[in-house]
Design a protein around this motif. Sequence first.
Motif, mmCIF file in Angstrom:
data_model
loop_
_atom_site.group_PDB
_atom_site.id
_atom_site.type_symbol
_atom_site.label_atom_id
_atom_site.label_comp_id
_atom_site.label_asym_id
_atom_site.label_seq_id
_atom_site.Cartn_x
_atom_site.Cartn_y
_atom_site.Cartn_z
ATOM 1 N N CYS A 73 -1.138 -5.969 2.004
ATOM 2 C CA CYS A 73 0.136 -6.089 2.727
ATOM 3 C C CYS A 73 0.111 -7.289 3.669
ATOM 4 N N CYS A 117 0.845 -1.196 0.000
ATOM 5 C CA CYS A 117 0.000 0.000 0.000
ATOM 6 C C CYS A 117 0.886 1.254 0.000
ATOM 7 N N CYS A 153 1.129 -3.876 9.044
ATOM 8 C CA CYS A 153 0.169 -3.104 8.248
ATOM 9 C C CYS A 153 -1.160 -3.870 8.174
ATOM 10 N N GLN A 192 -3.601 -3.243 5.991
ATOM 11 C CA GLN A 192 -4.170 -3.321 4.638
ATOM 12 C C GLN A 192 -4.140 -4.775 4.154
ATOM 13 N N ARG A 226 7.217 3.364 3.972
ATOM 14 C CA ARG A 226 7.869 2.740 5.131
ATOM 15 C C ARG A 226 9.091 1.917 4.752
ATOM 16 N N CYS A 235 2.994 1.801 3.108
ATOM 17 C CA CYS A 235 4.100 0.854 3.237
ATOM 18 C C CYS A 235 5.230 1.163 2.240
#
Length: 425
Positions: free
Chosen positions: A213, A191, A208, A210, A197, A194
């Motif tokens: 992920c 996502c 995460c 999502q 990140r 991320c």
Amino acid sequence: MKIPAVKGFRDVLPDESIRWWVLEERARAVFHRYNFREVRIPIVERTDLFQRSIGETTDIVEKEMYTFADKDGTMLTLRPEGTASVVRAYVEHALAQHERVSKLYYFGPMFRRERPQKGRLRQFSQIGAELLGRDDAAADAETLLLLYDLLAAFAIEGAEVQLNSLGCHTCRPAYREALVTWGRAHFDELCDDCRRRVDQNPLRLLDCKQPGCAAIRDSAPRMLDHLCAECQAHFARVRELLRREGAEPRLNPYMVRGLDYYCRTAFEVVASGLGAQNAIGGGGRYDGLVRALGGPDVAGIGFALGVERLVMVLGERALEADVRPEVVVLPVGEAAEALAVAVAHRWRTGGVRVEVESAGRSLKSQMRQADKHGARFVVIVGEDELAGGALTVRDMDARRDHPRALGVHLTAEELRAALARLSAA
Ligand SMILES: [Zn+2]
Ligand SMILES: [Zn+2]
């Protein structure tokens, strides 16, 4: 015009606050058994305290803090968590010079400007504990046993403690590199958050929420497979000490905790019956934090529990401590008022929980009111009672009257004895 509460801020009304009260009482009792002592920390701190401790690239510091400039230009923040403040106080008052180990607990509100959604408040309360001055595995085990004892004292059903190790400054850099490599290889599947990140805070790739992920994280490298020999031994010892006490937390290799300063032992508590927002607290070891905040090189470990979620899952068993009135006094007619106030005052001074209804309404409507208080005994002060010098007792549970059963001069102790006799009769 009515003025509502601010979005994300709420009142705790008496039917709920009894649960808060029970929770705090029980927590204090457990903390004191472990020789933890209370520290009361301020709600406002300098902003850089949180930037330096929590980490610049965390969601909390990036997006969620209530930060404002004081009139002299100093940047201040409503505390988003308790550990940074406790460590600041520990350093400021040089506690390390006075005691080899400091064991501190706190209660209080925290503030994060999160997106409002069900169960997410911007002011929320935490119970927290910090153990400073020990880096041995037994300190981790004791901290976790304290956590288990708190959960038992709250009579929470189906709480699960999850455990992970986040490594140390020796082994984590190489693991971090492995994660970055993995993140770059899966960049297209991540996502937007991320993708950011991957370089800034790759550990956060693992937790995460999502779906995309979460689906690929099984293929990510795990910290537990990259621990150095010392971290491995430490983690094994923590688990061994816990196992001997019948505590077996579930390993969760994807738990990374939100804050940058955690190392080695990390843990979370999840409870059933809370839906998706099922985490009720967590914590871990933060050996570099005291030094990062200007103190000596002292190790630390601690945790915090969310009070709002705890009160939702607090077991009914924990609520046996009752604060309802034991006795409701009903004055019937204006003439009975002074006597009703006098006996209630005498009994309250003696330690009995007493409610007094107001005079001048019908006995029937007063009875209905008395019933709502949930007291077992109602003491009626009417004209007959005034004339005869004795009070009538109604046992609400047994649905039975005891006419003129109590002398008007009974002390609190005599009242308790008399009520015990009546309930046995
Ligand atoms: Zn290590
Ligand atoms: Zn993601």
